[in-house]
Design a protein around this motif. Structure first.
Motif: not given
Length: 202
Positions: A58, A81, A84, A124, A126-128
């Motif tokens: 990650q 962001f 992964k 993948d 992911e937008v945090f």
């Protein structure tokens, strides 16, 4: 009187900001820069193929884009962001030649080529968090994902190498080939290359 003037000034500023929200800036948008990144090894998996070892990682990436003065810096942008990905290492058997195989009266000796990074793939992103300016009046610039993807791929490869993926693949690939060849000839000795390839994707 002072209160009326203050209200008029605030109203004018609010109207100007509202107009800027719907207006495309004439100047080119500043590029996104990586302000911080961190990569975490989350899993090591051995594969029963010539891709001997897979590391799952990650990559945590923070981005920042400076704003422009004509928008009162409200078009600045910060993002967080988590990407992964998977990095695989093993043998490129195209580099195995006849000179690497020695047939003796009582045994067969096989010298393997150096292991290398065979692939690096993002699974993948992911937008945090993604914010523009202090009041968030500008739409987010999603072109930042291209910057994040490029940086994340580079990061997972570097982190996989720092965690010893090539050393794992070196040991695992020699054992895989040894087991395979001994099915037909029990007197086979397989030797891993002492060299380690550069930590880059082929």
């Amino acid at each position: 009187m002072k209160n009326i003037i203050s209200l008029l000034v605030l109203g004018a500023v609010a109207f100007w900001l509202g107009q800027q929200h719907f207006r495309q800036p004439e100047n080119p948008s500043p590029s996104h820069t990586i302000s911080q990144q961190e990569t975490i090894l989350s899993q090591i998996r051995e594969l029963n193929q010539l891709h001997s070892v897979a590391f799952h990682l990650q990559s945590i990436i923070k981005t920042e884009k400076q704003g422009n003065w004509f928008a009162l810096w409200q078009d600045s942008q910060k993002g967080l962001f988590v990407a992964k990905g998977r990095v695989q290492a093993g043998l490129d058997l195209d580099k195995l030649s006849a000179k690497d195989i020695h047939i003796l009266p009582d045994k067969v000796l096989v010298n393997l080529p150096p292991v290398a990074i065979l692939s690096a793939d993002l699974e993948d992103i992911e937008v945090f968090d993604l914010k523009t300016g202090l009041f968030n009046v500008y739409r987010a610039d999603w072109s930042v994902l291209q910057t994040v993807q490029a940086q994340a791929k580079q990061q997972i490869v570097q982190q996989a190498c720092q965690n010893g993926i090539l050393q794992h693949a070196q040991q695992r690939s020699a054992e895989q080939i040894r087991q395979l060849l001994r099915l037909s000839n029990p007197n086979v000795e397989v030797y891993a290359s002492p060299q380690i390839a550069a930590c880059t994707v082929k």
